[in-house]
Enzyme design. Structure first.
Site, PDB file in Angstrom:
ATOM      1  N   HIS A 472     -20.439 -59.349  20.774  1.00  0.00           N
ATOM      2  CA  HIS A 472     -19.683 -59.128  19.539  1.00  0.00           C
ATOM      3  C   HIS A 472     -20.498 -59.552  18.317  1.00  0.00           C
ATOM      4  O   HIS A 472     -20.696 -58.775  17.369  1.00  0.00           O
ATOM      5  CB  HIS A 472     -18.371 -59.915  19.600  1.00  0.00           C
ATOM      6  N   GLU A 473     -20.979 -60.787  18.338  1.00  0.00           N
ATOM      7  CA  GLU A 473     -21.745 -61.279  17.185  1.00  0.00           C
ATOM      8  C   GLU A 473     -23.076 -60.544  17.057  1.00  0.00           C
ATOM      9  O   GLU A 473     -23.575 -60.328  15.947  1.00  0.00           O
ATOM     10  CB  GLU A 473     -21.968 -62.789  17.299  1.00  0.00           C
ATOM     11  N   HIS A 476     -22.570 -57.475  15.060  1.00  0.00           N
ATOM     12  CA  HIS A 476     -22.628 -57.775  13.626  1.00  0.00           C
ATOM     13  C   HIS A 476     -24.084 -57.882  13.174  1.00  0.00           C
ATOM     14  O   HIS A 476     -24.459 -57.393  12.103  1.00  0.00           O
ATOM     15  CB  HIS A 476     -21.929 -59.100  13.334  1.00  0.00           C
ATOM     16  N   HIS A 479     -25.796 -54.698  12.487  1.00  0.00           N
ATOM     17  CA  HIS A 479     -25.385 -54.149  11.193  1.00  0.00           C
ATOM     18  C   HIS A 479     -26.307 -54.668  10.089  1.00  0.00           C
ATOM     19  O   HIS A 479     -26.653 -53.941   9.152  1.00  0.00           O
ATOM     20  CB  HIS A 479     -23.934 -54.556  10.925  1.00  0.00           C
TER      21      HIS A 479
END
Length: 682
Positions: A472-473, A476, A479
């Site tokens: 999940h992180e 990020h 991105h």
């Protein structure tokens, strides 16, 4: 010399953490604010007609190290306040907070600067699409920061924002201190019944660190979670639950209840001052959802879609607990749910998250996650020990693109420690942007987590849930890593808050993927691969308790909106108000004298005020987007490149729905999520 005042002679101009001392911060903050005021004066006193180049470009991005000082020190200090703080830093933060808020307000409320922005806004021409969006964001940003208020309104705005800044800081400090102050000290070995060897080893290590005999359990995730799932001693589970759920509501110096009330009212007052009926109305102006009503309707839609199945989930756990206890009147309490849920999962599927631990050694997981990024996007990660780090736990990597060119710096900070907030997050130490000279400043991104620590006898062995958190992180961070925009203000994760979770939640899909796990999931002792039978059981259990988990998230969204969609000052008693606010989505007994609001950092001192629904909103986007990967192959490089080109690299340069449609070919529907969760048949 203060290292913040120097040109960084470090790899990729990373921060020289080894040189930075506590005494450097205040001096750098004060001088940084002075320099930024100097730059603002230079802009507003420019006799030339305001243009995008002589005003906006200088306000947003200017290739001048002299003026980078405030941004640099604020970045380091702000990030370490979450990752590696101490009492001295917290005292300094309290001292600096009103000064920094005043400084920000001096800029956003400066009438001469706003007049220049307004002139450009109404008289510009020949701007690129990205420049147009920056100008639009800048103008609206000034308006939303009080630029159109009269003098009395501006003074009110200043007072409220300064007060809010201090209250958020105090809220966070109270939570960290009270959370770290609690320990469950066990000296009788029979109280460890049911706990896995790894949890017991960690607790023994925690006791030794504190020079205590026996075992110590804390409220940090890697300690609290396993205890609630495995400990047979019901009274100790209740003790841990009550410790967690009474954080910052006791009659002591760390009580957050009045802070919460005041923050809710400040946000309403600020919104009213700026012309909005509620804080959520103010927030939704810059969200994909667009309106408070749409968010409420969305949460209601999820509640309706999942509630029947979620009730069945809870009833199944309750009946199972009654059977095991030979008690038809056994009342399932919140401190029982994880425990009996785990036992039922074992009975139905012979599946336990600890079964994965021996195969999920952290070092191998890191290789696997980096390998996944390579497989999808062709990028590589190489540890760079010449990059200075702020704590010995932290590792730094050079990220290179598929053509070998430098792409980013990646910091990884994995383990809980004193002075570190709980949870997991991605942040940046340097944002990507392209100067007017064409220099592409590459980002320095950081992932901070609280994963299971190694013990004296075992390496760090993760649960599958922790691998999911890592992914999940890491989503990020991609991105940020792939950002390729002209302006840092629109780079990477600088997007609408209900869009920012799309890349992170999309990556979670790989956590249970057989082909992905086969690349790194080997037994830490024998080297044997993860058994195919375990993955088969995982697939069979994929819908186990999914509806209950969804409704739990919906309940958090309802609580958030209950505080931030109000149109009249909040004067209720928080603990009672909370229980009523999320009642329609809470399926377990609500325990008196417990309260989540006082420790709900996301909505009180984080960025998710009136935005917690974003997780479920983004899950709808992600399920719909990942259906493209599933259709064409979850490792399909062309699909991944399209996701990179249309979403990851674009940041906030276009409306999120426009970016999404460019990738997906259509707007999203909730169907993909309902089908994946087994709520709707294929």
């Amino acid at each position: 010399m203060n290292p913040f005042f120097k040109t960084f002679d470090t790899p990729h101009k990373t921060f020289p953490f080894n040189e930075i001392k506590f005494e450097h911060y205040e001096e750098a903050f004060m001088e940084g604010m002075r320099r930024e005021k100097e730059r603002m004066e230079r802009i507003i006193n420019n006799p030339e007609t305001p243009t995008f180049g002589n005003t906006l470009v200088i306000v947003e991005e200017e290739e001048d190290e002299y003026y980078d000082l405030l941004d640099n020190v604020d970045t380091v200090f702000g990030n370490l306040m979450s990752a590696d703080t101490n009492d001295d830093m917290e005292d300094l933060a309290e001292k600096l907070q009103p000064l920094l808020t005043k400084h920000e307000n001096d800029i956003s409320l400066n009438p001469k600067l706003f007049e220049r922005i307004k002139y450009i806004y109404h008289n510009h021409e020949n701007l690129t699409d990205e420049e147009e969006r920056l100008l639009e964001n800048a103008y609206r940003g000034f308006v939303r920061s009080g630029a159109l208020l009269d003098d009395e309104g501006k003074e009110k705005y200043r007072a409220l924002t300064e007060e809010a800044g201090l209250l958020c800081l105090k809220y966070s400090e109270n939570l960290l201190k009270e959370k770290k102050a609690f320990i469950l000290h066990i000296t009788d070995e029979k109280d460890l019944s049911g706990l896995k060897p790894h949890a017991i080893e960690m607790a023994h290590e925690a006791a030794k660190e504190r020079k205590l005999e026996g075992w110590v359990f804390t409220l940090d995730g890697p300690s609290y979670g396993p205890f609630m799932s495995y400990a047979d001693n019901r009274s100790l589970r209740e003790k841990m639950y009550m410790a967690y759920n009474t954080l910052c509501i006791k009659d002591n110096e760390y009580n957050n209840l009045e802070i919460c009330k005041r923050l809710v009212n400040i946000r309403l007052e600020l919104s009213n001052l700026l012309g909005y009926k509620s804080y959520s109305d103010f927030v939704m102006e810059n969200r994909m959802a667009g309106s408070t009503k749409k968010v409420k309707d969305f949460l209601k839609q999820l509640n309706c879609a999942y509630k029947k199945t979620a009730r069945d989930d809870v009833r199944e756990i309750r009946d199972y607990a009654r059977k095991l206890n030979h008690d038809r009147k056994f009342v399932l309490q919140p401190w029982d749910f994880s425990y009996y849920s785990h036992k039922l999962q074992m009975e139905k599927y012979n599946l336990d998250s600890d079964m994965f631990r021996p195969y999920l050694k952290l070092e191998n997981v890191i290789d696997g996650v980096f390998g996944l990024a390579n497989r999808l996007y062709g990028i590589t990660f190489e540890e760079n020990k010449d990059i200075q780090v702020y704590h010995p736990d932290v590792k730094a990597y050079d990220v290179k693109d598929k053509d070998g060119s430098f792409l980013a710096v990646f910091y990884a900070d994995f383990f809980p420690r004193e002075g570190k907030q709980g949870g997991a997050w991605m942040t940046e130490y340097s944002t990507q942007w392209i100067s007017h000279k064409g220099v592409n400043h590459r980002p320095h991104v950081s992932v901070v987590m609280n994963l299971t620590k190694p013990t004296a006898d075992k390496p760090s062995l993760l649960t599958l849930g922790e691998v999911e958190t890592f992914l999940h992180e890491f989503g990020h961070s991609l991105h940020g890593i792939f950002a390729n925009t002209r302006f840092g203000a629109m780079s990477g994760t600088n997007v609408y808050w209900d869009f920012v979770e799309l890349p992170s939640q999309l990556m979670e899909n790989y956590a249970g993927n057989k082909e992905f796990l086969s690349t790194f999931a080997f037994h830490y002792k024998t080297g044997k691969p993860l058994p195919a039978s375990l993955l088969k059981r995982l697939r069979k259990a994929r819908h186990f308790q999914v509806a209950y988990s969804c409704l739990r998230q919906v309940s958090f969204g309802l609580l958030d909106m209950a505080y931030h969609a109000i149109t009249k000052p909040f004067d209720k008693e928080i603990m009672a108000y909370e229980k009523q606010a999320w009642k329609s989505a809470v399926l377990l007994p609500q325990i008196p004298d417990t309260c989540m609001t006082a420790q709900f950092s996301h909505i009180m001192d984080g960025g998710y005020s009136a935005g917690y629904y974003s997780y479920k909103w983004a899950e709808v986007l992600e399920a719909d987007a990942f259906s493209v990967f599933k259709k064409k192959g979850v490792f399909n490089k062309e699909v991944a490149q399209s996701f990179r080109d249309n979403i990851l690299s674009k940041g906030g340069t276009k409306d999120p729905m426009e970016l999404y449609v460019a990738f997906r070919g259509q707007e999203p529907t909730i169907d993909a999520l309902l089908k994946r969760n087994g709520i709707k048949k294929h």
